[in-house]
Motif scaffolding. Sequence first.
Motif, mmCIF file in Angstrom:
data_model
loop_
_atom_site.group_PDB
_atom_site.id
_atom_site.type_symbol
_atom_site.label_atom_id
_atom_site.label_comp_id
_atom_site.label_asym_id
_atom_site.label_seq_id
_atom_site.Cartn_x
_atom_site.Cartn_y
_atom_site.Cartn_z
ATOM 1 N N SER A 1 2.263 10.938 -3.567
ATOM 2 C CA SER A 1 2.079 9.582 -3.049
ATOM 3 C C SER A 1 3.433 8.915 -2.818
ATOM 4 O O SER A 1 4.341 9.072 -3.637
ATOM 5 C CB SER A 1 1.310 8.735 -4.070
ATOM 6 O OG SER A 1 0.051 9.294 -4.335
ATOM 7 N N TYR A 2 3.548 8.146 -1.743
ATOM 8 C CA TYR A 2 4.742 7.331 -1.500
ATOM 9 C C TYR A 2 4.345 5.959 -0.988
ATOM 10 O O TYR A 2 3.503 5.842 -0.094
ATOM 11 C CB TYR A 2 5.713 8.038 -0.531
ATOM 12 C CG TYR A 2 6.321 9.255 -1.197
ATOM 13 C CD1 TYR A 2 7.375 9.121 -2.082
ATOM 14 C CD2 TYR A 2 5.759 10.518 -1.008
ATOM 15 C CE1 TYR A 2 7.889 10.221 -2.772
ATOM 16 C CE2 TYR A 2 6.263 11.629 -1.685
ATOM 17 C CZ TYR A 2 7.328 11.467 -2.564
ATOM 18 O OH TYR A 2 7.809 12.539 -3.255
ATOM 19 N N SER A 3 4.968 4.952 -1.555
ATOM 20 C CA SER A 3 4.724 3.588 -1.113
ATOM 21 C C SER A 3 5.300 3.383 0.279
ATOM 22 O O SER A 3 6.232 4.078 0.690
ATOM 23 C CB SER A 3 5.373 2.601 -2.085
ATOM 24 O OG SER A 3 4.761 2.723 -3.340
ATOM 25 N N ILE A 4 4.753 2.397 0.969
ATOM 26 C CA ILE A 4 5.198 2.097 2.324
ATOM 27 C C ILE A 4 6.074 0.850 2.259
ATOM 28 O O ILE A 4 5.638 -0.199 1.763
ATOM 29 C CB ILE A 4 3.985 1.848 3.251
ATOM 30 C CG1 ILE A 4 2.956 2.983 3.101
ATOM 31 C CG2 ILE A 4 4.451 1.730 4.704
ATOM 32 C CD1 ILE A 4 1.627 2.685 3.811
ATOM 33 N N LEU B 1 9.215 4.914 4.693
ATOM 34 C CA LEU B 1 9.162 5.291 3.281
ATOM 35 C C LEU B 1 10.589 5.326 2.758
ATOM 36 O O LEU B 1 11.529 5.481 3.533
ATOM 37 C CB LEU B 1 8.553 6.691 3.107
ATOM 38 C CG LEU B 1 7.244 7.012 3.809
ATOM 39 C CD1 LEU B 1 6.817 8.443 3.436
ATOM 40 C CD2 LEU B 1 6.151 6.025 3.426
ATOM 41 N N PRO C 1 7.319 -0.743 -2.441
ATOM 42 C CA PRO C 1 6.195 -1.608 -2.058
ATOM 43 C C PRO C 1 6.563 -3.088 -2.155
ATOM 44 O O PRO C 1 6.003 -3.923 -1.434
ATOM 45 C CB PRO C 1 5.101 -1.245 -3.064
ATOM 46 C CG PRO C 1 5.829 -0.706 -4.249
ATOM 47 C CD PRO C 1 7.038 0.006 -3.685
ATOM 48 N N GLN D 1 0.830 -1.219 0.000
ATOM 49 C CA GLN D 1 0.000 0.000 0.000
ATOM 50 C C GLN D 1 0.861 1.265 0.000
ATOM 51 O O GLN D 1 2.080 1.202 0.162
ATOM 52 C CB GLN D 1 -0.920 -0.002 1.221
ATOM 53 C CG GLN D 1 -2.045 -1.031 1.103
ATOM 54 C CD GLN D 1 -3.056 -0.895 2.231
ATOM 55 O OE1 GLN D 1 -2.718 -1.090 3.393
ATOM 56 N NE2 GLN D 1 -4.283 -0.545 1.893
ATOM 57 N N HIS D 2 0.206 2.406 -0.191
ATOM 58 C CA HIS D 2 0.942 3.668 -0.155
ATOM 59 C C HIS D 2 0.216 4.689 0.703
ATOM 60 O O HIS D 2 -0.892 4.437 1.181
ATOM 61 C CB HIS D 2 1.202 4.201 -1.564
ATOM 62 C CG HIS D 2 -0.040 4.548 -2.344
ATOM 63 N ND1 HIS D 2 -0.755 3.616 -3.053
ATOM 64 C CD2 HIS D 2 -0.674 5.725 -2.526
ATOM 65 C CE1 HIS D 2 -1.773 4.200 -3.652
ATOM 66 N NE2 HIS D 2 -1.759 5.483 -3.338
ATOM 67 N N GLU E 1 2.227 -0.885 -10.721
ATOM 68 C CA GLU E 1 2.126 0.410 -10.046
ATOM 69 C C GLU E 1 3.143 1.328 -10.705
ATOM 70 O O GLU E 1 4.335 1.048 -10.708
ATOM 71 C CB GLU E 1 2.451 0.258 -8.564
ATOM 72 C CG GLU E 1 2.303 1.549 -7.782
ATOM 73 C CD GLU E 1 1.057 1.551 -6.894
ATOM 74 O OE1 GLU E 1 -0.064 1.730 -7.442
ATOM 75 O OE2 GLU E 1 1.216 1.367 -5.680
ATOM 76 N N CYS F 1 6.719 -2.674 -10.550
ATOM 77 C CA CYS F 1 6.627 -1.317 -10.004
ATOM 78 C C CYS F 1 7.873 -0.514 -10.332
ATOM 79 O O CYS F 1 8.983 -1.023 -10.264
ATOM 80 C CB CYS F 1 6.443 -1.388 -8.484
ATOM 81 S SG CYS F 1 6.194 0.227 -7.734
ATOM 82 N N PHE G 1 5.031 4.892 -10.988
ATOM 83 C CA PHE G 1 5.399 5.997 -10.093
ATOM 84 C C PHE G 1 5.392 7.346 -10.788
ATOM 85 O O PHE G 1 5.507 8.372 -10.148
ATOM 86 C CB PHE G 1 6.797 5.755 -9.517
ATOM 87 C CG PHE G 1 6.800 4.891 -8.284
ATOM 88 C CD1 PHE G 1 5.647 4.250 -7.867
ATOM 89 C CD2 PHE G 1 7.956 4.749 -7.539
ATOM 90 C CE1 PHE G 1 5.656 3.459 -6.726
ATOM 91 C CE2 PHE G 1 7.972 3.961 -6.393
ATOM 92 C CZ PHE G 1 6.832 3.313 -5.980
#
Lengths: 197, 241
Positions: free
Chosen positions: B55-58, B69, B124, B38-39, B236, B210, B238
């Motif tokens: 937005s930044y992915s976790i 992050l 991610p 998730q982000h 996904e 991704c 970026f």
Amino acid sequence: MAVVSRGFGARRRESDPRLPPGQYLTEDFPVLSAGPTPRIDLGEWRFGIRTEGGAETCWTWEEFQALPIEDVDTDIHCVTRWSKLGTSWRGVSLDTLLDEVETDAAYAMAHSYGGYTTNIPLDELREGRAWVAFEFDGEPLDPEHGGPARLLVPHLYFWKSAKWVRGLTLMDDDEPGFWEQNGYNMHGDPWTEERYW
Amino acid sequence: MTVGGWQPARVVEAVGTTPSARLLHLQVPGWPGNEAGQHVDIRLTAEDGYQAVRSYSIGSYGPGETIELAVDEIPDGEVSPYLVRDVLPGDELEVKGPLGGYFVWRPGGAEPVQLIAGGSGIVPLMAIVRAATDARAAASVRLLYSVRTAEDAIYRDELERQASNGGVALTWRYTRGAPGGWQGRVGRVDDDVLRAATWEPGREPIVYVCGPTGFVEHVADALVGLGHPPARIRTERFGGA
Ligand SMILES: Cc1cc2nc3c(=O)[nH]c(=O)nc-3n(C[C@H](O)[C@H](O)[C@H](O)COP(=O)(O)OP(=O)(O)OC[C@H]3O[C@@H](n4cnc5c(N)ncnc54)[C@H](O)[C@@H]3O)c2cc1C
């Protein structure tokens, strides 16, 4: 009151009243889609509308090109926060297409080649606010950007403008499409930031 | 999925991981935990009220009020240079999330899992590597990670360490220059690399791709060309070209 981030703001861009809240301007045309890009042969391409009663109306590429074609100049806003101003498209208005079908449905589900779906209130596809577009910037629409044809509903976030569109299913009740099941808003108005659930 | 409004968060740690990227640990009071993949949205507010959101992915997953992050600096960017160079432990910002219900991995699936990352697209996928390891599912997961050079690889040490401990199988792809002693070729991910380093279509893997938009488009197209069904490829993007 928002938390202030120390020292932030030095690299800001100019703001523009045409930008909805939380959006920034881009000159590129970035891509947002869930999977790989489907390639669709024009000979096999169809666009169909199925009403809530099950009646189907269908156009081949040739039949589609024979419909009245409109030039559309519009701003577009992606939920991933880029906006692009003054984009130019050509396509067939949904008013033209919906004139051919008889329906009292309140919602539409757009279906795409590749399996993507997105739901939109049917009213918002009428009155010159939605098209099936097949040209961008004077060129046939790139597969990456949804070619041969994509939905263009510029007053909603751009994920509602389903790429590689192949038809609409009209429904009495609203149902979530692909991104809507995966956390995006059922409606998607950029001006009120209807991004997520 | 839980999405409330904006929640305040405090930077508790900020460490360089490559010459252009930093790992940030954010403490988010009341964070509900997140799934792998998730982000979040990050909102920064300047003294005069000006705001920017990205937005930044976790990279982390699971319960707990601290999230990780990893941000790579985009030259001429607005937000990433601030997060990579300016922000310090103790600074505050806002987050919204966790976001996204599609590009996630959950334990319990029977199928093999192929992860393919380009650059910061590892973030991610790192969460998925960690979650699969904890779920004892690492043996069915493979990772192909494309980076310019070895020193540009975010999470390099952790990935190497877990791979040599029998974790997720790891293949590097260097697009600009390989480290000394490297036997393989240098260049972007192509059909040969995919054939050699990823689960074949016959194994019916689920594939997560991704990275920058151009990388994801290129890899996803190549995967379809090799016979992977589009519906089993999750992507996904970026941003960028
Ligand atoms: C779901 C999601 C998750 C993301 N996760 C991460 C993450 O974990 N780590 C991370 O570092 N970034 C991640 N990103 C990218 C991030 O949101 C920003 O786009 C990035 O940090 C650039 O922001 P900026 O303000 O510095 O650049 P901007 O000022 O927004 O852009 C400057 C220029 O760079 C281009 N650009 C924007 N993004 C990229 C990109 N990713 N690659 C190349 N060029 C780009 C723009 O088109 C523009 O021309 C993610 C994006 C999404 C959509």
